[in-house]
Write a protein that holds these residues in place. Structure first.
Motif, PDB file in Angstrom:
ATOM      1  N   MET A  17      23.991  25.511   3.243  1.00  0.00           N
ATOM      2  CA  MET A  17      23.438  25.623   1.902  1.00  0.00           C
ATOM      3  C   MET A  17      22.892  27.025   1.685  1.00  0.00           C
ATOM      4  SD  MET A  17      20.420  23.346   0.150  1.00  0.00           S
ATOM      5  CE  MET A  17      21.344  21.822   0.347  1.00  0.00           C
ATOM      6  N   LEU A  18      23.257  27.632   0.567  1.00  0.00           N
ATOM      7  CA  LEU A  18      22.780  28.970   0.245  1.00  0.00           C
ATOM      8  C   LEU A  18      21.309  28.932  -0.143  1.00  0.00           C
ATOM      9  CD1 LEU A  18      25.780  30.259  -1.908  1.00  0.00           C
ATOM     10  CD2 LEU A  18      25.391  30.582   0.543  1.00  0.00           C
ATOM     11  N   ILE A  19      20.657  30.085  -0.030  1.00  0.00           N
ATOM     12  CA  ILE A  19      19.227  30.143  -0.353  1.00  0.00           C
ATOM     13  C   ILE A  19      18.989  29.779  -1.816  1.00  0.00           C
ATOM     14  CG2 ILE A  19      17.210  31.657  -0.491  1.00  0.00           C
ATOM     15  CD1 ILE A  19      18.351  33.193   1.888  1.00  0.00           C
ATOM     16  N   ARG A  20      19.860  30.247  -2.697  1.00  0.00           N
ATOM     17  CA  ARG A  20      19.730  29.901  -4.121  1.00  0.00           C
ATOM     18  C   ARG A  20      19.797  28.380  -4.313  1.00  0.00           C
ATOM     19  NH1 ARG A  20      20.525  33.340  -8.538  1.00  0.00           N
ATOM     20  NH2 ARG A  20      20.679  35.558  -8.006  1.00  0.00           N
ATOM     21  N   GLU A  21      20.678  27.738  -3.580  1.00  0.00           N
ATOM     22  CA  GLU A  21      20.819  26.289  -3.693  1.00  0.00           C
ATOM     23  C   GLU A  21      19.582  25.574  -3.158  1.00  0.00           C
ATOM     24  OE1 GLU A  21      25.694  26.216  -3.165  1.00  0.00           O
ATOM     25  OE2 GLU A  21      24.369  25.950  -1.436  1.00  0.00           O
ATOM     26  N   ARG A  22      19.033  26.090  -2.058  1.00  0.00           N
ATOM     27  CA  ARG A  22      17.803  25.511  -1.514  1.00  0.00           C
ATOM     28  C   ARG A  22      16.649  25.693  -2.489  1.00  0.00           C
ATOM     29  NH1 ARG A  22      17.938  28.738   3.875  1.00  0.00           N
ATOM     30  NH2 ARG A  22      15.741  28.160   4.014  1.00  0.00           N
ATOM     31  N   MET A  23      16.646  26.819  -3.191  1.00  0.00           N
ATOM     32  CA  MET A  23      15.599  27.047  -4.193  1.00  0.00           C
ATOM     33  C   MET A  23      15.670  26.026  -5.327  1.00  0.00           C
ATOM     34  SD  MET A  23      15.570  31.224  -4.527  1.00  0.00           S
ATOM     35  CE  MET A  23      14.669  32.251  -3.363  1.00  0.00           C
ATOM     36  N   GLU A  24      16.903  25.659  -5.694  1.00  0.00           N
ATOM     37  CA  GLU A  24      17.085  24.687  -6.773  1.00  0.00           C
ATOM     38  C   GLU A  24      16.644  23.285  -6.363  1.00  0.00           C
ATOM     39  OE1 GLU A  24      21.147  24.890  -7.891  1.00  0.00           O
ATOM     40  OE2 GLU A  24      21.010  26.905  -8.770  1.00  0.00           O
ATOM     41  N   GLU A  25      16.781  22.964  -5.071  1.00  0.00           N
ATOM     42  CA  GLU A  25      16.488  21.618  -4.610  1.00  0.00           C
ATOM     43  C   GLU A  25      15.056  21.439  -4.109  1.00  0.00           C
ATOM     44  OE1 GLU A  25      19.311  20.171  -1.815  1.00  0.00           O
ATOM     45  OE2 GLU A  25      21.033  20.413  -3.164  1.00  0.00           O
ATOM     46  N   THR A  26      14.369  22.547  -3.851  1.00  0.00           N
ATOM     47  CA  THR A  26      13.009  22.476  -3.315  1.00  0.00           C
ATOM     48  C   THR A  26      12.002  22.210  -4.436  1.00  0.00           C
ATOM     49  OG1 THR A  26      13.604  24.036  -1.554  1.00  0.00           O
ATOM     50  CG2 THR A  26      11.255  23.714  -1.978  1.00  0.00           C
ATOM     51  N   ARG A  27      11.013  21.397  -4.142  1.00  0.00           N
ATOM     52  CA  ARG A  27       9.974  21.086  -5.125  1.00  0.00           C
ATOM     53  C   ARG A  27       8.895  22.162  -5.094  1.00  0.00           C
ATOM     54  NH1 ARG A  27       8.208  14.838  -5.046  1.00  0.00           N
ATOM     55  NH2 ARG A  27       7.214  15.613  -6.961  1.00  0.00           N
ATOM     56  N   PHE A  28       8.774  22.882  -6.204  1.00  0.00           N
ATOM     57  CA  PHE A  28       7.770  23.940  -6.331  1.00  0.00           C
ATOM     58  C   PHE A  28       6.761  23.572  -7.404  1.00  0.00           C
ATOM     59  CE2 PHE A  28      11.553  26.487  -4.923  1.00  0.00           C
ATOM     60  CZ  PHE A  28      11.025  26.945  -3.717  1.00  0.00           C
ATOM     61  N   SER A  29       5.594  24.197  -7.333  1.00  0.00           N
ATOM     62  CA  SER A  29       4.620  24.085  -8.415  1.00  0.00           C
ATOM     63  C   SER A  29       5.126  24.870  -9.618  1.00  0.00           C
ATOM     64  CB  SER A  29       3.258  24.630  -7.968  1.00  0.00           C
ATOM     65  OG  SER A  29       3.351  26.039  -7.763  1.00  0.00           O
ATOM     66  N   SER A  30       4.473  24.743 -10.752  1.00  0.00           N
ATOM     67  CA  SER A  30       4.904  25.450 -11.964  1.00  0.00           C
ATOM     68  C   SER A  30       4.921  26.956 -11.746  1.00  0.00           C
ATOM     69  CB  SER A  30       3.987  25.095 -13.136  1.00  0.00           C
ATOM     70  OG  SER A  30       4.044  23.717 -13.410  1.00  0.00           O
TER      71      SER A  30
END
Length: 305
Positions: free
Chosen positions: A1-14
């Motif tokens: 999984m690419l880093i961009r894809e991991r960023m899309e799937e990871t739960r972040f605060s606002s």
């Protein structure tokens, strides 16, 4: 999984989500900005960058930044004039198709070479040199591609074989301690190959992963990894052109690295066995073998005229 894809799937605060969006939308500026500058432009505390990095599995921001920029450089390099999925159009004539396929091959080789890391390649070479038995695991086309690699390795005296379809897991369990494996998987997430990787890891059998860029289960478990070109979609494409070319190149590269360790010995062995076994006739002069040619050693070719 690419880093961009991991960023899309990871739960972040606002706040973290806005920061990640800014990083992705302005990746070309990232290398020139300090932590403080990135934080200021997004109205967050610098510690937010560290939290984002840790949520993505990194120890700190600089580690994430380095990997993210390396991934971005790869994705924007090569393949600018050719589509790996649809390398030719329905309106192209056969000459144009031939030209475009050649361009695809060139782009794939350049792309794959850019992913080769010296330390990973050297570790792979040492594994193959010290192993008494080499077993290749793959699926579908990768099994066919690896057959030529196995043939060449066996002809220089390196015992190499392919896992039997349906018996791969059993054969992985029974591999002796002085052996090593090669796992070929584009996604690095193939269920059967992940099972094999887990078996080898638990059995302390080292193995080389030939897989895509990014983070995947097989590369995490592997002793060392060689990255294949990662440009094709899974199925919406004309064929596995770039994948097959890339895997073939990496297997040829491994063979050449092993061959080079005992170059003259291996060359003499191939010439000697070929002279005894290969009796194919040829009417083309460039293919013809002569008694003199068969006895020429490498150093003779460097003698002055």
């Amino acid at each position: 999984m690419l880093i961009r894809e991991r960023m899309e799937e990871t739960r972040f605060s606002s706040a973290e989500k806005l920061l990640v969006e800014d990083i992705c939308n302005h990746s070309e500026e990232l290398q020139y900005l300090t932590v403080q500058q990135i934080a200021q432009r997004n109205f967050v505390h610098p510690s937010t960058l560290i939290r984002v990095a840790k949520k993505l599995g990194y120890h700190g921001w600089l580690e994430l930044k380095e990997d993210f920029l390396a991934e971005e450089r790869y994705l924007t390099k090569h393949f600018q004039k050719i589509d790996a999925n649809l390398p030719f159009l329905p309106t192209d004539g056969i000459t144009t198709i031939a030209q475009k396929l050649t361009a695809l091959e060139h782009s794939t080789l350049d792309d794959t070479l850019s992913l080769v890391q010296h330390d990973e390649l050297n570790q792979s070479k040492q594994l193959l040199l010290t192993s008494q038995q080499i077993k290749v695991f793959g699926s579908n086309a990768n099994r066919l591609i690896s057959q030529d690699f196995l043939l060449k390795m066996n002809r220089i005296g390196k015992s190499a074989s392919q896992a039997t379809p349906g018996e791969e897991a059993y054969e992985a369990f029974n591999m002796p301690p002085d052996s090593c494996g090669i796992l070929i998987s584009y996604t690095g997430e193939n269920h059967n190959l992940c099972q094999i990787a887990t078996i080898l890891k638990k059995s302390a059998i080292p193995f080389i992963a030939i897989t895509s860029i990014g983070d995947n289960e097989i590369s995490q478990l592997a002793t060392c990894s060689l990255k294949m070109t990662t440009r094709e979609r899974l199925y919406s494409k004309i064929g596995n052109f770039s994948i097959n070319t890339s895997v073939t190149y990496l297997l040829n590269l491994l063979y050449c690295c092993v061959f080079s360790e005992n170059y003259q010995q291996n060359l003499d062995h191939l010439i000697e066995t070929g002279a005894l076994i290969d009796k194919r006739p040829s009417t083309v002069a460039v293919m013809a073998e002569t008694p003199i040619a068969k006895s020429i050693r490498l150093q003779d070719s460097f003698l002055p005229n």
